[in-house]
Enzyme design. Sequence first.
Site, short mmCIF file in Angstrom:
data_model
loop_
_atom_site.label_atom_id
_atom_site.label_comp_id
_atom_site.label_asym_id
_atom_site.label_seq_id
_atom_site.Cartn_x
_atom_site.Cartn_y
_atom_site.Cartn_z
N THR A 1 -4.82 2.14 10.15
CA THR A 1 -4.91 1.24 9.01
C THR A 1 -6.25 1.51 8.32
OG1 THR A 1 -4.80 -1.09 8.30
CG2 THR A 1 -5.97 -0.63 10.36
N HIS B 1 0.86 -1.19 0.00
CA HIS B 1 0.00 0.00 0.00
C HIS B 1 0.90 1.23 0.00
CE1 HIS B 1 -3.60 2.28 2.06
NE2 HIS B 1 -3.14 2.90 0.97
N GLU C 1 -1.96 -1.36 -3.63
CA GLU C 1 -3.09 -0.69 -3.00
C GLU C 1 -2.84 0.81 -3.00
OE1 GLU C 1 -4.47 -4.15 0.19
OE2 GLU C 1 -3.33 -2.41 0.90
N HIS D 1 -8.21 -8.05 5.40
CA HIS D 1 -8.16 -7.06 6.47
C HIS D 1 -8.47 -7.73 7.81
CE1 HIS D 1 -7.44 -2.92 7.55
NE2 HIS D 1 -8.37 -3.04 8.49
#
EC number: 2.6.99.2
Length: 243
Positions: free
Chosen positions: A102, A45, A72, A193
Amino acid sequence: MSSIYLGVNIDHVATLRNARGTKYPDPVHAAEVAERAGADGITIHLREDRRHITDRDVRILRETLQTRMNLEMAVTDEMIEIALKTQPEYVCLVPEKREELTTEGGLDVAGHLDKIKAATEKLTAAGIKVSLFIDADREQIDAAKACGAPFIELHTGHYADAATEADQLDELKKIAAGASYAADLGITVNAGHGLTYHNVAPIAALPEIYELNIGHAIIGRAVFDGLHKAVADMKAIMVAARQ
């Protein structure tokens, strides 16, 4: 049963490196170890504040990965230009707030349809497969379909954070229903997640799930068991859940 794939998120290797401003541990090295241990892809990410993964990491990983890169990123002009320049196999569009620890929830595709559709079309035209990180909600799944996204990633955070077994079962049912609905629309379904060694099996057992993206739990286990074993053990749990 169909195969299930593991994308290993290595963001927190970069978090550890950046905590001291050193050159180690290098997420590029972590990706190599994860691939040897059975990772089917590497997820990173690139946040707008560059709190963990950096532009340097993205550039070198794109050149060195033996599997596939899942990048991401937020839906911003800067990130779209980086993706077009980098040409990862996959881009997963995610919501992003600077103050969050997050990613806190799914992308509101329905509420920002034009913007997300434009980004999806631009990335798709460049040969990049686009995934949208969303909650297991029919409205959002329909919106993802309207955007032309071939993939979605269902947000499993509510499942992972459920306070009771009953709540967790309710969240699992929502994810299962969402995965089934999306698959019927022709969308390939990923999930991720908050997944850990203790809660991953019921998600991995869902036949519509193509890939799970898991990072924090694997990197946490790696502190004690080593990264190779941590990745291999997670992959083994996922594969066993599909038997």
